[in-house]
Design an enzyme around this catalytic site. Structure first.
Site, short mmCIF file in Angstrom:
data_model
loop_
_atom_site.label_atom_id
_atom_site.label_comp_id
_atom_site.label_asym_id
_atom_site.label_seq_id
_atom_site.Cartn_x
_atom_site.Cartn_y
_atom_site.Cartn_z
N GLU A 24 -2.23 -9.06 4.19
CA GLU A 24 -2.25 -9.51 5.58
C GLU A 24 -3.65 -9.70 6.14
O GLU A 24 -3.84 -10.40 7.13
CB GLU A 24 -1.45 -8.54 6.47
N CYS A 67 0.83 -1.21 0.00
CA CYS A 67 0.00 0.00 0.00
C CYS A 67 0.87 1.26 0.00
O CYS A 67 1.50 1.58 -1.00
CB CYS A 67 -0.98 -0.03 1.16
N HIS A 95 -3.81 -5.22 0.53
CA HIS A 95 -3.28 -5.69 1.82
C HIS A 95 -3.36 -7.22 1.90
O HIS A 95 -4.43 -7.78 2.15
CB HIS A 95 -4.09 -5.07 2.97
#
Length: 509
Positions: free
Chosen positions: A169, A79, A167
């Site tokens: 994660e 990001c 993202h």
């Protein structure tokens, strides 16, 4: 030497999640602020740049010198990290026409590329950015796009440097762990040796070397962190560990006796201290939540110090500090604004004159539980819901009295026991009851009542950073409410909290 992935934090709310996912791959990682890059050696195998609330177009936005890593170690920008790599290398970043936030799907994924291997062309990803990369940086090629974001992933040719605008994660990025595995294991070459057993072996050896024959004192709380810290210290130094379990009068019903018995059954060298009178005396008439927390912290230190002084030649204070506590204390912009007082990591009053040992300060909560499991800690302790340090003091809104404590302990006991009986306890991350400073009219039999109200709170979460209220069955809530009103003298109304975090916190104070 432990293989390590270095994560540079630009202030993103998701930075800890990146670390959690890397740890899930059995690879050790550390988070450091982008402006406090540590010196490193051959143990560091790769670097991840986090997201950020900043825009790369803002004056004063984070702009670290990456030359210390670039071309020497694999580098992945997530990001903001990707946007910084783009802008600082001849690409262009512009404000999006609309904020790109939430679920999206890849429309192009270069499955032959080392970073995107196993990530399908239509894979769902999670976006969270107000800026977007409009032009690739010089020397980079496109390896991933969505319908709305052409430059969703890119790679610099001839070096192991990559950027992704989504993202990986967060769990909403379905193949995010695959991408992180490609980077951490495939590209960085980490051997995935960071396991609970390896942590125990290395930590016990380190504690033996550090502590020798010194005596160590530890304050047990009944929670997972202090319990696991006690078990690993006991494995390292045995009877030279002196545990103190203080009853502050604000624990759950029967908790002091049952937890103390469990500790003693584990062979820990533990002393129970009844200090209810000291705590409740100091708290009498106090309503402000921060003042209550500070009083409890002060009295605990006074009681603990008095008990510690009864142990001859004690040199060390052990604490159950875990990694999120450490990260919080060294965040990008310094410790974050106080929402509620937090223990000062590694800090204790000067008058105690003890050195500090924190055997769990590199672990996340789920890792602490896994280590505890491998150390043989009973499931009833390992699986316990988190319980606030100040105990019921911050679940009684307003001043604290013995009668309010009695009422709340009974209500809490019914609620928690009912969750266990209904096989719902493990579906809930944290549950408890709150005594409200509210009287309401009720009817019991033929009589009008004007009594207290309580609120039940149950949330689901991974780590307490964010939480959602639990959708417990209506039938269950009706049964619990009925039992509380019928059995707990002084209560005639039960409500259920349906607030998520954010914007509400888990505890009310």
């Amino acid at each position: 030497m432990q293989e390590t992935i270095l994560i540079l934090d630009f202030g993103s709310q998701y930075t800890q999640l990146i670390a959690r996912r890397v740890r899930e791959l059995n690879v050790y990682c550390e988070i450091h602020p982008y402006n406090k890059i540590p010196t490193y050696g051959t143990e560091v195998k790769g670097v991840i740049l986090s997201g950020s609330p900043f825009s790369v177009r803002q004056d004063g936005s984070p702009a670290p010198d990456l030359s210390v890593f670039r071309g020497k170690l694999p580098l992945l920008g997530v990001c903001y990290g990707a946007q910084y790599l783009a802008q600082s290398n001849g690409g262009s970043v512009e404000a999006s026409d609309s904020r790109e936030y939430g679920r999206s799907n890849l429309s192009f994924s270069d499955g032959k590329h080392e970073l995107m291997k196993g990530v399908p062309e239509t894979s769902q990803v999670w976006m969270s950015h107000g800026d977007t990369i409009k032009k690739l940086p010089i020397g980079a090629k496109l390896i991933g796009s969505t319908k709305d974001v052409e430059v969703a992933a890119f790679a610099f040719e001839g070096e192991k440097t990559y950027g992704i605008q989504f993202h990986p994660e967060v769990t909403h990025s379905i193949d995010g762990l695959t991408l992180l595995r490609n980077f951490v294991v495939g590209i960085c070459g980490c051997n995935q040796s960071h396991t609970a057993d390896s942590f125990i072996d290395s930590t016990v050896a380190q504690l033996k070397a550090q502590l020798g024959n010194d005596k160590v004192v530890l304050g047990l709380s009944g929670g997972v962190d202090s319990s696991v810290a006690a078990m690993i210290l006991d494995k390292a130094i045995g009877k030279n560990l002196y545990c103190i379990f203080v009853d502050n009068g604000l624990l759950r019903k029967n908790e002091f006796e049952t937890v103390l018995q469990t500790y003693q059954g584990l062979g820990l060298n533990v002393k129970g201290v009844d200090s209810k009178a000291e705590f409740l005396g100091e708290l009498a008439g106090v309503s402000d939540p921060e003042t209550k927390r500070k009083i409890i912290g002060r009295v605990f230190i006074e009681v603990f110090d008095k008990e510690a002084h009864q142990i001859e030649d004690v040199k060390w204070l052990a604490q159950g500090t875990i990694y999120p506590d450490v990260i919080e204390s060294i965040s990008v912009n310094g410790p974050s604004a106080t929402i509620k007082s937090h223990h000062n990591v590694g800090g204790l009053p000067d008058f105690m004159k003890l050195k500090v040992v924190e055997p769990l300060n590199t672990l996340f909560k789920d890792e602490v539980r896994e280590v505890g499991k491998h150390l043989g800690l009973p499931e009833r302790l390992l699986g316990r819901h988190p319980f606030p340090g100040p105990g019921l003091a911050i679940r009684i809104l307003g001043d604290i009295t013995p009668e309010k404590i009695r009422i709340l302990q009974e209500v809490d006991y019914i609620f928690i026991s009912s969750l266990l009986e209904a096989d719902l306890y493990d579906d809930v991350w944290q549950a408890g009851a709150i005594f409200l400073p509210v009287n309401s009219v009720g009817v019991m039999g033929d009589e009008r009542t004007y009594e207290n109200a309580v609120c039940l709170r149950a949330v689901s979460s991974r780590d307490g950073m964010t939480a959602d209220w639990c959708h417990l069955p209506y039938e269950f809530l009706a049964k619990v409410s009925n039992e509380i009103i019928n059995k707990v003298r002084g209560i005639n109304r039960v409500v259920y909290d349906i607030s998520s975090k954010p914007p509400a916190t888990i505890e009310w104070e």
